[in-house]
Design a protein around this motif. Structure first.
Motif, short mmCIF file in Angstrom:
data_model
loop_
_atom_site.label_atom_id
_atom_site.label_comp_id
_atom_site.label_asym_id
_atom_site.label_seq_id
_atom_site.Cartn_x
_atom_site.Cartn_y
_atom_site.Cartn_z
N PRO A 43 0.83 -1.21 0.00
CA PRO A 43 0.00 0.00 0.00
C PRO A 43 0.86 1.25 0.00
O PRO A 43 2.06 1.19 0.29
CB PRO A 43 -0.79 -0.13 1.30
CG PRO A 43 0.08 -0.96 2.19
CD PRO A 43 0.78 -1.93 1.29
N MET A 44 0.27 2.37 -0.31
CA MET A 44 0.99 3.64 -0.28
C MET A 44 1.37 3.98 1.16
O MET A 44 0.55 3.88 2.06
CB MET A 44 0.12 4.76 -0.87
CG MET A 44 0.83 6.09 -1.00
SD MET A 44 2.16 6.05 -2.23
CE MET A 44 1.22 5.86 -3.74
N PHE A 45 2.62 4.35 1.34
CA PHE A 45 3.10 4.69 2.69
C PHE A 45 2.32 5.88 3.24
O PHE A 45 2.21 6.92 2.58
CB PHE A 45 4.59 5.01 2.64
CG PHE A 45 5.19 5.37 3.98
CD1 PHE A 45 5.24 4.44 5.00
CD2 PHE A 45 5.67 6.65 4.21
CE1 PHE A 45 5.79 4.77 6.23
CE2 PHE A 45 6.22 6.99 5.44
CZ PHE A 45 6.28 6.04 6.45
N LEU A 53 2.12 -1.91 11.00
CA LEU A 53 2.53 -2.13 9.62
C LEU A 53 1.69 -3.20 8.95
O LEU A 53 1.30 -4.19 9.60
CB LEU A 53 4.00 -2.56 9.59
CG LEU A 53 5.00 -1.61 10.24
CD1 LEU A 53 6.40 -2.18 10.17
CD2 LEU A 53 4.96 -0.24 9.57
N PRO A 54 1.39 -3.03 7.66
CA PRO A 54 0.68 -4.08 6.92
C PRO A 54 1.43 -5.41 6.99
O PRO A 54 2.66 -5.43 7.08
CB PRO A 54 0.64 -3.53 5.49
CG PRO A 54 0.78 -2.05 5.64
CD PRO A 54 1.68 -1.86 6.81
N GLU A 55 0.69 -6.48 6.92
CA GLU A 55 1.29 -7.81 7.06
C GLU A 55 2.35 -8.07 5.99
O GLU A 55 3.39 -8.69 6.27
CB GLU A 55 0.19 -8.89 6.98
CG GLU A 55 0.71 -10.29 7.24
CD GLU A 55 -0.40 -11.33 7.21
OE1 GLU A 55 -0.08 -12.54 7.34
OE2 GLU A 55 -1.58 -10.95 7.06
N CYS A 56 2.10 -7.59 4.77
CA CYS A 56 3.07 -7.83 3.69
C CYS A 56 4.41 -7.16 4.00
O CYS A 56 5.48 -7.69 3.65
CB CYS A 56 2.52 -7.34 2.35
SG CYS A 56 2.09 -5.59 2.29
N ILE A 57 4.39 -6.02 4.67
CA ILE A 57 5.62 -5.33 5.05
C ILE A 57 6.34 -6.11 6.15
O ILE A 57 7.56 -6.32 6.09
CB ILE A 57 5.32 -3.90 5.57
CG1 ILE A 57 4.40 -3.15 4.61
CG2 ILE A 57 6.61 -3.15 5.83
CD1 ILE A 57 4.97 -2.89 3.26
N ALA A 83 8.81 4.97 -7.99
CA ALA A 83 8.09 5.37 -6.78
C ALA A 83 7.76 4.16 -5.92
O ALA A 83 7.75 4.25 -4.69
CB ALA A 83 6.81 6.12 -7.17
N ALA A 84 7.50 3.02 -6.56
CA ALA A 84 7.15 1.81 -5.80
C ALA A 84 8.31 1.36 -4.91
O ALA A 84 8.08 0.88 -3.79
CB ALA A 84 6.77 0.68 -6.76
N LEU A 85 9.53 1.52 -5.39
CA LEU A 85 10.69 1.13 -4.59
C LEU A 85 10.92 2.11 -3.44
O LEU A 85 11.23 1.71 -2.31
CB LEU A 85 11.93 1.03 -5.46
CG LEU A 85 13.22 0.58 -4.77
CD1 LEU A 85 13.03 -0.72 -3.98
CD2 LEU A 85 14.35 0.41 -5.80
N ASN A 90 10.40 3.23 2.35
CA ASN A 90 9.75 4.03 3.40
C ASN A 90 9.12 3.12 4.45
O ASN A 90 9.28 3.34 5.66
CB ASN A 90 8.69 4.94 2.80
CG ASN A 90 9.23 6.09 1.99
OD1 ASN A 90 8.52 6.67 1.18
ND2 ASN A 90 10.49 6.44 2.18
N TRP A 91 8.39 2.11 3.99
CA TRP A 91 7.76 1.17 4.92
C TRP A 91 8.81 0.39 5.72
O TRP A 91 8.65 0.16 6.91
CB TRP A 91 6.87 0.18 4.16
CG TRP A 91 5.51 0.66 3.81
CD1 TRP A 91 4.98 0.84 2.56
CD2 TRP A 91 4.45 0.98 4.72
NE1 TRP A 91 3.69 1.27 2.64
CE2 TRP A 91 3.33 1.36 3.95
CE3 TRP A 91 4.34 0.99 6.12
CZ2 TRP A 91 2.12 1.73 4.52
CZ3 TRP A 91 3.14 1.37 6.69
CH2 TRP A 91 2.03 1.73 5.90
#
Length: 202
Positions: A43-45, A53-57, A83-85, A90-91
């Motif tokens: 997701p967007m930070f 934090l989201p589970e995927c992070i 931007a995705a990287l 950031n996360w």
């Protein structure tokens, strides 16, 4: 055998950077166990106040923390990393610090002739940030140019000079991981400083 996490540095479904990491995964199968990690569903930070934090992070952070090293392959968009990287990093530096003192190898593929050189330089600067503090392998650019025509039908690199370069850099990375493992005397302090760092206190 060393265990590595290879991060696909884009949210594109058709990225030659994913191809490059898949190629490395197969090519170096006898030297290291390389697991590909995607960031395209992050997701967007949004800097959650409670730092939940989201589970995927959390899952990717745990894999990075447990790995011997990390490979990041980045494309180049407008002379910069995607931007995705940036979003993923950031996360991965918000209340968690899996990159502190972690050996990192940077690679990159691009459709043009420069092979993501500017993006790789920017990524090095980002990984050196106070909240990340990764150990980036020095003098080790692997720049895959003209990446749309760089692979054969079995996803192997066609250019023999590129294969030789990649072989040499990967061998160096294996040694770099071993050296970095010995440079651990300040690790706890480094992680403590990363946790305590705040731009608001500057």
């Amino acid at each position: 055998m060393k265990k590595l996490i290879a991060i696909v540095g884009t949210n594109s479904d058709q990225s030659t950077n994913r191809q490059l990491l898949q190629c490395m995964q197969k090519h170096f199968a006898n030297d290291a166990e390389i697991e590909l990690a995607e960031i395209k569903d992050f997701p967007m930070f949004n800097k959650p106040v409670d730092k939940t934090l989201p589970e995927c992070i959390q899952k990717l952070a745990a894999k990075i923390d447990a790995a011997d090293g990390v490979i990041i392959s980045t494309p180049e968009y407008d002379h910069a990393v995607p931007a995705a990287l940036i979003n993923a990093l950031n996360w991965l530096s918000y209340g968690i610090y899996p990159f502190v003192d972690k050996p990192v190898m940077i690679t990159g593929a691009s459709y043009g002739v420069l092979g993501s050189s500017r993006a790789q330089a920017q990524l090095r600067q980002m990984l050196d940030a106070p909240e990340l503090r990764a150990r980036i392998m020095p003098s080790s650019e692997f720049l895959l140019a003209n990446s749309l025509t760089a692979f054969d039908a079995d996803n192997r690199l066609l250019d023999r000079e590129s294969v030789k370069k990649l072989d040499g850099l990967f061998a160096d990375f294996m040694i770099f991981i071993d050296i970095t493992a010995q440079l651990n005397h300040a690790h706890n302090q480094n992680k403590k400083e990363a946790k305590e760092f705040s731009w608001d206190k500057l």
